[in-house]
Design a protein around this motif. Structure first.
Motif, mmCIF file in Angstrom:
data_model
loop_
_atom_site.group_PDB
_atom_site.id
_atom_site.type_symbol
_atom_site.label_atom_id
_atom_site.label_comp_id
_atom_site.label_asym_id
_atom_site.label_seq_id
_atom_site.Cartn_x
_atom_site.Cartn_y
_atom_site.Cartn_z
ATOM 1 N N ARG A 261 -31.773 6.570 17.370
ATOM 2 C CA ARG A 261 -33.107 5.547 16.780
ATOM 3 C C ARG A 261 -34.030 5.203 17.793
ATOM 4 N NH1 ARG A 261 -33.249 0.505 17.286
ATOM 5 N NH2 ARG A 261 -31.046 0.180 17.888
ATOM 6 N N LEU A 262 -33.413 5.140 18.947
ATOM 7 C CA LEU A 262 -34.275 4.722 20.088
ATOM 8 C C LEU A 262 -35.072 5.410 20.748
ATOM 9 C CD1 LEU A 262 -31.644 1.879 21.163
ATOM 10 C CD2 LEU A 262 -34.253 1.475 21.016
ATOM 11 N N THR A 263 -34.841 6.948 20.614
ATOM 12 C CA THR A 263 -35.646 7.936 20.999
ATOM 13 C C THR A 263 -36.659 8.469 20.099
ATOM 14 O OG1 THR A 263 -33.840 9.566 20.568
ATOM 15 C CG2 THR A 263 -34.111 8.790 22.596
ATOM 16 N N HIS B 100 -26.809 0.737 6.926
ATOM 17 C CA HIS B 100 -25.965 2.041 7.338
ATOM 18 C C HIS B 100 -25.280 1.302 8.827
ATOM 19 C CE1 HIS B 100 -25.647 5.985 8.444
ATOM 20 N NE2 HIS B 100 -26.131 6.031 9.738
ATOM 21 N N LEU B 101 -25.903 0.310 9.675
ATOM 22 C CA LEU B 101 -25.227 -0.235 10.649
ATOM 23 C C LEU B 101 -23.944 -1.095 10.193
ATOM 24 C CD1 LEU B 101 -25.121 -0.847 13.963
ATOM 25 C CD2 LEU B 101 -26.594 -2.750 13.353
ATOM 26 N N GLY B 102 -24.390 -1.713 9.204
ATOM 27 C CA GLY B 102 -23.141 -2.670 8.741
ATOM 28 C C GLY B 102 -21.961 -2.155 7.867
ATOM 29 N N ALA C 294 -24.549 -12.417 13.842
ATOM 30 C CA ALA C 294 -25.499 -12.049 14.852
ATOM 31 C C ALA C 294 -25.313 -10.481 14.876
ATOM 32 C CB ALA C 294 -24.663 -12.343 16.277
ATOM 33 N N MET C 295 -24.523 -9.856 14.740
ATOM 34 C CA MET C 295 -24.841 -8.253 14.710
ATOM 35 C C MET C 295 -25.726 -8.012 13.766
ATOM 36 S SD MET C 295 -21.097 -6.719 15.431
ATOM 37 C CE MET C 295 -20.093 -7.552 16.803
ATOM 38 N N LEU C 296 -25.519 -8.404 12.303
ATOM 39 C CA LEU C 296 -26.746 -8.106 11.246
ATOM 40 C C LEU C 296 -28.066 -8.487 11.908
ATOM 41 C CD1 LEU C 296 -24.204 -8.658 8.190
ATOM 42 C CD2 LEU C 296 -24.702 -6.483 9.448
ATOM 43 N N ALA C 297 -27.965 -9.582 12.205
ATOM 44 C CA ALA C 297 -29.296 -10.064 12.588
ATOM 45 C C ALA C 297 -29.804 -9.218 13.615
ATOM 46 C CB ALA C 297 -29.283 -11.564 13.007
ATOM 47 N N GLY C 298 -29.168 -8.864 14.386
ATOM 48 C CA GLY C 298 -29.579 -7.862 15.595
ATOM 49 C C GLY C 298 -29.918 -6.439 14.888
ATOM 50 N N GLY C 299 -29.534 -5.834 13.875
ATOM 51 C CA GLY C 299 -29.895 -4.906 12.882
ATOM 52 C C GLY C 299 -31.392 -5.119 12.606
ATOM 53 N N PHE C 300 -31.688 -6.296 12.209
ATOM 54 C CA PHE C 300 -33.127 -6.370 11.619
ATOM 55 C C PHE C 300 -34.021 -6.450 12.798
ATOM 56 C CE2 PHE C 300 -31.088 -7.873 7.700
ATOM 57 C CZ PHE C 300 -31.850 -7.122 6.867
ATOM 58 N N HIS D 73 -31.456 -14.084 15.971
ATOM 59 C CA HIS D 73 -30.648 -13.275 16.437
ATOM 60 C C HIS D 73 -30.129 -14.110 17.786
ATOM 61 C CE1 HIS D 73 -28.415 -9.819 17.918
ATOM 62 N NE2 HIS D 73 -29.184 -9.561 18.831
ATOM 63 N N ARG D 74 -31.223 -14.720 18.436
ATOM 64 C CA ARG D 74 -30.741 -15.394 19.808
ATOM 65 C C ARG D 74 -29.860 -16.557 19.370
ATOM 66 N NH1 ARG D 74 -35.794 -16.347 23.581
ATOM 67 N NH2 ARG D 74 -36.742 -14.250 23.644
ATOM 68 N N LEU D 75 -30.309 -17.173 18.338
ATOM 69 C CA LEU D 75 -29.440 -18.263 18.109
ATOM 70 C C LEU D 75 -27.813 -18.204 17.566
ATOM 71 C CD1 LEU D 75 -29.487 -21.486 17.470
ATOM 72 C CD2 LEU D 75 -30.148 -21.045 14.956
ATOM 73 N N GLN E 32 -22.275 -8.720 26.593
ATOM 74 C CA GLN E 32 -22.882 -8.300 25.448
ATOM 75 C C GLN E 32 -24.493 -9.290 25.566
ATOM 76 O OE1 GLN E 32 -23.635 -5.824 23.594
ATOM 77 N NE2 GLN E 32 -24.354 -6.289 21.778
ATOM 78 N N TYR E 33 -24.151 -10.530 25.751
ATOM 79 C CA TYR E 33 -25.383 -11.484 25.779
ATOM 80 C C TYR E 33 -25.969 -11.198 26.726
ATOM 81 C CZ TYR E 33 -27.415 -15.996 24.966
ATOM 82 O OH TYR E 33 -28.167 -17.091 24.524
ATOM 83 N N ALA E 34 -25.425 -10.672 28.101
ATOM 84 C CA ALA E 34 -26.320 -10.332 29.311
ATOM 85 C C ALA E 34 -27.134 -9.148 28.921
ATOM 86 C CB ALA E 34 -25.606 -10.334 30.696
ATOM 87 N N LEU E 35 -26.745 -8.070 28.352
ATOM 88 C CA LEU E 35 -27.292 -6.888 28.096
ATOM 89 C C LEU E 35 -28.325 -7.127 26.956
ATOM 90 C CD1 LEU E 35 -24.363 -4.504 27.217
ATOM 91 C CD2 LEU E 35 -26.138 -4.444 29.272
ATOM 92 N N GLY E 36 -28.297 -7.988 26.056
ATOM 93 C CA GLY E 36 -29.103 -8.425 25.038
ATOM 94 C C GLY E 36 -30.296 -8.984 25.941
ATOM 95 N N VAL E 37 -30.228 -10.070 26.826
ATOM 96 C CA VAL E 37 -31.275 -10.725 27.399
ATOM 97 C C VAL E 37 -32.147 -9.506 28.327
ATOM 98 C CG1 VAL E 37 -31.958 -12.434 29.106
ATOM 99 C CG2 VAL E 37 -29.963 -12.769 27.478
ATOM 100 N N ALA E 38 -31.339 -8.610 29.041
ATOM 101 C CA ALA E 38 -31.979 -7.504 29.590
ATOM 102 C C ALA E 38 -32.779 -6.736 29.036
ATOM 103 C CB ALA E 38 -30.873 -6.886 30.609
ATOM 104 N N THR E 39 -32.210 -6.181 27.796
ATOM 105 C CA THR E 39 -32.883 -5.503 26.819
ATOM 106 C C THR E 39 -34.168 -6.048 26.365
ATOM 107 O OG1 THR E 39 -30.754 -4.634 25.911
ATOM 108 C CG2 THR E 39 -32.762 -4.134 24.590
ATOM 109 N N LEU E 40 -34.371 -7.294 26.081
ATOM 110 C CA LEU E 40 -35.312 -7.968 25.590
ATOM 111 C C LEU E 40 -36.447 -8.010 26.947
ATOM 112 C CD1 LEU E 40 -36.512 -9.570 23.396
ATOM 113 C CD2 LEU E 40 -35.561 -11.648 24.519
ATOM 114 N N HIS F 49 -26.598 -1.840 24.462
ATOM 115 C CA HIS F 49 -26.207 -3.085 23.643
ATOM 116 C C HIS F 49 -25.832 -2.586 22.548
ATOM 117 C CE1 HIS F 49 -27.091 -7.091 22.939
ATOM 118 N NE2 HIS F 49 -27.873 -6.894 21.785
ATOM 119 N N GLN F 50 -26.352 -1.605 21.637
ATOM 120 C CA GLN F 50 -25.637 -1.178 20.471
ATOM 121 C C GLN F 50 -24.013 -0.816 20.561
ATOM 122 O OE1 GLN F 50 -28.034 0.383 17.391
ATOM 123 N NE2 GLN F 50 -26.569 2.039 16.869
ATOM 124 N N THR F 51 -23.839 -0.104 21.588
ATOM 125 C CA THR F 51 -22.545 0.266 21.803
ATOM 126 C C THR F 51 -21.534 -0.760 22.227
ATOM 127 O OG1 THR F 51 -23.649 2.305 22.875
ATOM 128 C CG2 THR F 51 -21.162 2.004 23.212
#
Ligand code: HEM
Length: 363
Positions: A42-44, A172-174, A218-224, A270-272, A311-319, A331-333
């Motif tokens: 997806r990301l590429t 698909h992710l869910g 949180a994961m489903l919200a991350g999918g959005f 997703h953050r909340l 995972q939280y730290a990876l999410g912040v870094a991704t953002l 982050h997805q893995t």
């Protein structure tokens, strides 16, 4: 009970359970790798490169120049080519082709890794009573996941679209996470059939249930977030353009549409949810360390606290880094690692059963 030579002995039953458990763990690990591969695809921007659904003949990549050209010509008919990749040539096309091809090939291999041992265990009569319907359900869900994947991909070919429908992406992710969770839970049941959780306060079990629920949300919200590319905006933390709740949170109408289609609201949610889930996971981990003896339950809760913090730290870094492909994939893995630890903790803390069911064995 009269002697029946066809019933397995207790030790045979145990050995069968363990063998099936190991097989399912291998399948779960393959699904985990598939989620990672799916993230990278997806990301590429590789996901729309193969415009055909050919379960058997698609196993082989193009073997001639003419076949490469045919697939490239097909790809040149969709809006993503026009709007994003115009003129990138056959070489550019090959670069986005390989990840999608590998993702589909890995899916086929997971199918084989499930079906062949299933047939072998089944024909040899080694599947314990009551487990067959569950294994058939897993098989059907796996097939459905392939079909949902293709359903998702087709949405990306529609006029004016350069990416797939976020609703289908989240489905698909869910479904991938559900399938992974069911396979893992079934394996855990086989390795740890006894419900002999250590003495622990009922409140701890309730907290872990609540944490798992928040994590799934949180994961489903991350999918959005991924689905509408919401990670490309508001690249600051913890504030969003200087505010705790971003302006325009409720811009769309009806209100619920904001939760799936409004970048500000989707990212905020997703953050909340991640923050609430993270706080709950840390609380459960500290509680577990204080009251549980050394063992599987305590270890699972500790792992849950650690992996959620990562995972939280990876999410912040991704953002903050505006979603580089490698970090988004990581982050997805690691999200699957979070799910693994949560399921292990839930399994370890299952409520003890008063009368254990008697499985039919001979001594
Ligand atoms: C409990 C913690 C968290 C969990 C379980 C979680 C889970 C997920 C999942 C499953 C996805 C969708 C798959 C993906 O594309 O990566 C996602 C996406 C995303 N998450 Fe998180 N996340 C968490 C925390 C965070 C935090 C704290 C942030 C930032 C403040 C964040 C930012 C993002 C971003 C930007 C994306 C989209 C990445 C993309 O476009 O590929 N996440 N998250």
């Amino acid at each position: 009970m009269p002697f029946d030579p066809h019933l397995p002995t207790r030790s045979q039953l145990r050995a069968d359970q363990r063998a099936i458990g190991w097989w399912l763990l291998v399948v779960a690990a393959m699904i985990w790798a598939m989620v990672a591969l799916g993230g990278a695809t997806r990301l590429t921007g590789s996901g729309l490169s193969i415009m055909e659904w050919a379960p058997l003949s698609g196993t082989l990549p193009p073997l001639s120049q003419a076949e490469w050209q045919r697939l490239y010509d097909l790809y040149r008919t969709i809006p993503q080519y026009e709007l994003v990749n115009q003129g990138f040539g056959l070489e550019g096309f090959k670069q986005i082709f390989w990840l999608e091809w590998a993702h589909r090939l890995w899916g086929r291999l997971i199918g084989l890794a499930f079906v062949l041992p299933l047939a072998w265990f089944w024909l040899r009569g080694r599947i314990p009573q009551g487990l067959k319907p569950r294994l058939v359900l897993l098989l059907l869900l796996g097939g459905a996941q392939g079909a949902v994947g293709w359903f998702m991909v087709t949405s990306g070919f529609e006029a004016d679209r350069t990416a797939v429908s976020p609703y289908r992406l989240v489905t698909h992710l869910g479904l991938a996470l559900l399938l992974y969770g069911l396979v893992l839970w079934t394996a855990l049941n086989l390795f740890r059939p006894e419900r002999n959780a250590p003495e622990h306060p009922a409140g701890l079990r309730r907290l872990v249930h609540g944490t798992a629920g928040l994590l799934v949300l949180a994961m489903l919200a991350g999918g959005f977030v991924a689905g509408i590319h919401a990670g490309l905006a508001y690249n600051t933390f913890p504030l969003m353009e200087g505010r705790w709740v971003p302006e325009g949170y409720a811009e769309l109408s009806p209100f619920l549409l904001n939760w799936t289609a409004n970048i500000a609201a989707v990212q905020f949610n997703h953050r909340l949810l991640a923050t609430l889930a993270g706080a709950a996971a840390l609380a459960a981990a500290f509680w577990g360390i204080r009251v549980l003896p050394v063992g599987f339950a305590r270890g699972s809760l500790l792992a849950l606290g650690l992996v959620v913090a990562l995972q939280y730290a990876l999410g912040v870094a991704t953002l903050l880094l505006v979603v580089p492909a490698w970090l988004g994939t990581l982050h997805q893995t690691v999200a699957v690692g979070v799910l693994t630890a949560a399921l292990a903790a839930l399994h370890a803390l299952r409520r003890p059963r008063h009368a254990a069911p008697v499985s039919r064995t001979r001594a």
